[in-house]
Design an enzyme around this catalytic site. Sequence first.
Site, mmCIF file in Angstrom:
data_model
loop_
_atom_site.group_PDB
_atom_site.id
_atom_site.type_symbol
_atom_site.label_atom_id
_atom_site.label_comp_id
_atom_site.label_asym_id
_atom_site.label_seq_id
_atom_site.Cartn_x
_atom_site.Cartn_y
_atom_site.Cartn_z
ATOM 1 C CG ASP A 263 -2.168 0.896 0.940
ATOM 2 O OD1 ASP A 263 -2.099 1.756 0.027
ATOM 3 O OD2 ASP A 263 -3.192 0.752 1.638
HETATM 4 C C1 BGC Z 1 -5.061 3.292 -0.021
HETATM 5 C C2 BGC Z 1 -5.123 2.343 -1.219
HETATM 6 C C3 BGC Z 1 -4.929 3.104 -2.487
HETATM 7 C C4 BGC Z 1 -3.601 3.847 -2.426
HETATM 8 C C5 BGC Z 1 -3.274 4.640 -3.676
HETATM 9 C C6 BGC Z 1 -3.828 4.177 -0.065
HETATM 10 O O1 BGC Z 1 -3.940 5.200 0.867
HETATM 11 O O2 BGC Z 1 -5.097 2.553 1.167
HETATM 12 O O3 BGC Z 1 -6.365 1.676 -1.232
HETATM 13 O O4 BGC Z 1 -4.976 2.237 -3.583
HETATM 14 O O5 BGC Z 1 -3.643 4.750 -1.339
HETATM 15 O O6 BGC Z 1 -4.130 5.699 -3.818
#
Ligand code: BGC
Length: 725
Positions: A263
């Site tokens: 993530d």
């Molecule tokens: C989220 C993800 C997301 C990523 C990119 C993170 O803060 O948990 O679900 O895909 O950001 O935007």
Amino acid sequence: MKNNLYQFIIAFFVLLTFNGAAKAQDENTATEAKINQLIKKLTLEEKIAMLHANSIFTTSGVDRLGIPGLSTDDGPLGVREDLSSNGGWESAYLTTDSATFFPNGSALAATWNPSLANSYGVALGEEARARNKDIILAPAFNIARTPLCGRTYEYYSEDPFLNAQLAVAAVKGIQSQHVAACVKHFALNNQETDRGRVNVEVSERALREIYLPAFKASIQQGNAWTIMSAYNKFRGEYCSENSYLLNTVLREEWGFKGIVISDWGGTHSTVNAANNGLDVEMGSRPPYENYYFAKPLLDSVKAGIVSEKTIDEKVRRILWVIYKTSLNSNRPAGSINTRAHSKTVYDIASESIVLLKNENHLLPLQMDKLKTIAVIGDNAIHKFQSEGFGAGVKAKYEITALQGLQNALGKSVAIKFAQGYNAPKTGSKNYNEHVNSPDSTLIKEAVNTARNCDVAILFIGGNRDYESESRDRKDLGLPFGEQALVDAITAVNANTIVVVIGGAPYDINKIKKDNHTIVWSWYNGSEGGNALADVLSGKVNPSGKLPFTFPVALKESPAHFLNTFPGENLTADYKEGILVGYRWYDTKKITPLYPFGYGLSYTTFSYSGLQTDKKSYLVNQTITATIKVKNTGKFAGKETVQLYVGMPGSSIERAEKELKAFKKVMVAAGQQVIVALSIPVKSLAYYDEQNRKWVVEPGDYKLFAGTSSQDIKATSIISVNSENK
Ligand code: BGC
């Protein structure tokens, strides 16, 4: 003669299948050979460059060898707008990156319709292709453990079976377009509070039975090519460096061949993450050359702490995904903002809306008797595509509830609007003033509008700023003084219809008690307002069913009853074990406000004649249950038959019942259909922690067929015998 013909046809198809399989095998071997060749040619520096972000949503390729970088984007509401190249989350302010806004996850789940989840996936995949993305960061389906989780709206359900059915269908749809799905967040990201630090402790049984099934199914049945590790820790280790989750469960047990992507900003080490299963480090903050998987990884390989073989495995997985996506010769061109995609949004939205109460049969609206409709509430004009912290979409268009009603009914009735309440954004100047308190001026104006209209349709609920990634709600209360508005409007207009728009459970006890007509809707995408208007007017008969329980009080829900949310000293101990969602309420005999699976229709259904094909089964057999469903009302309608199974005499702890099959069927008014549902006996297994395996306990099982987890229409007993009996 006839027999010969049949034999010939069968032989022909067997040959065709065999040829197909042989061709796929040849392709795999050829791809593998190409990957081996490329790995031999790549320098260590080039390999390392492929393992981390080089901008907020991309990684590097290797031009000299014709290897493209990976281009990713959020998901799941649609293909997110492009961001500026300066790093950070600022928009690139392009005019070419609008997209279709799809209904949120819990809306999709409320359709109880995996074929719609598949259409969603196909449309999202087509849009991702058109925007040249190789990986779409969707679907997201962590279990709704607490109703407060800020991302409940993004996720699907509290039930692992419903969750898995939808996840698999969505993944298959996305990948049919040669775009990789990235299933997220693996695993146990069930709260946003302290998500970057909290450690989750959960029993192995609950892990296997509740939190992992949709991930497992999306890998093994959906064949997902990528997966995102979660921010949180699990049993003391960050999920991005959790060898048990990534190496043991995901790769060794489930046979995952694709890429594990962190993530954003969720990587915490070089050596541990590299050795424990992470492939690609993503994040939004430059400088990218300082990432754990950039220079520090290169240095670790040179120092011999991470082997080059480990690096090669990661590169191999990335190339494997590249050959399925950007270098795949069957890759379609994609399409974006098409009518077909709008239709998909409309279909999902119209099947997601849940009729909670219709005591006076005020719905569907009797148009011949109506001259004036008051539309009240900020949510009637609110757009949900992009607000809060989480990923949104720059929607090509979004029909609000008010616009939807004007489109559908504006020619035959006078529609008057009043805002009724203010919904400022979190952190804005007047936020604190409005989040809990009614706005008496707006209420007065709304009362005046509603008083003299034939019907008042009141739109309240949350929005995507109030329910947001990175924070959990503090309680289940309706925000912005909405209850006071409901009370005031209900007092002056006897024909008040309350429409709550939200992505998660709210406290609507008082509304349930005081109001006769309640509709639940969601952040329903570009066509949300049109679908909602068609449900209210009766053009669409509502068929949505709640994908999670609405508790009477927060403290009655398991994590809160046991005081294990948001955890102590940064540890969330999931003490409720397997008793998540309705499993808890059923087993503990707690009556919820609205149960899992609940939803009314403009018609009524009666159930009769629950039967199974046999009375006793072996472990490798499948139970086929049939039940007659009759539409006893005046409207054609869709009903979702839910089949739960329990084992009252079990020797181990069990939930009273667990959803094991469901089917949504259309039944014409006055007609009866026979609905057949299959349950493989193997799916009745529990996870035996001591022996670390799935076990089907021999004995009697009880089948419960119902319209919700609490409204059981028929039961039946079957027995399961072990093989040697
Ligand atoms: C989220 C993800 C997301 C990523 C990119 C993170 O803060 O948990 O679900 O895909 O950001 O935007």
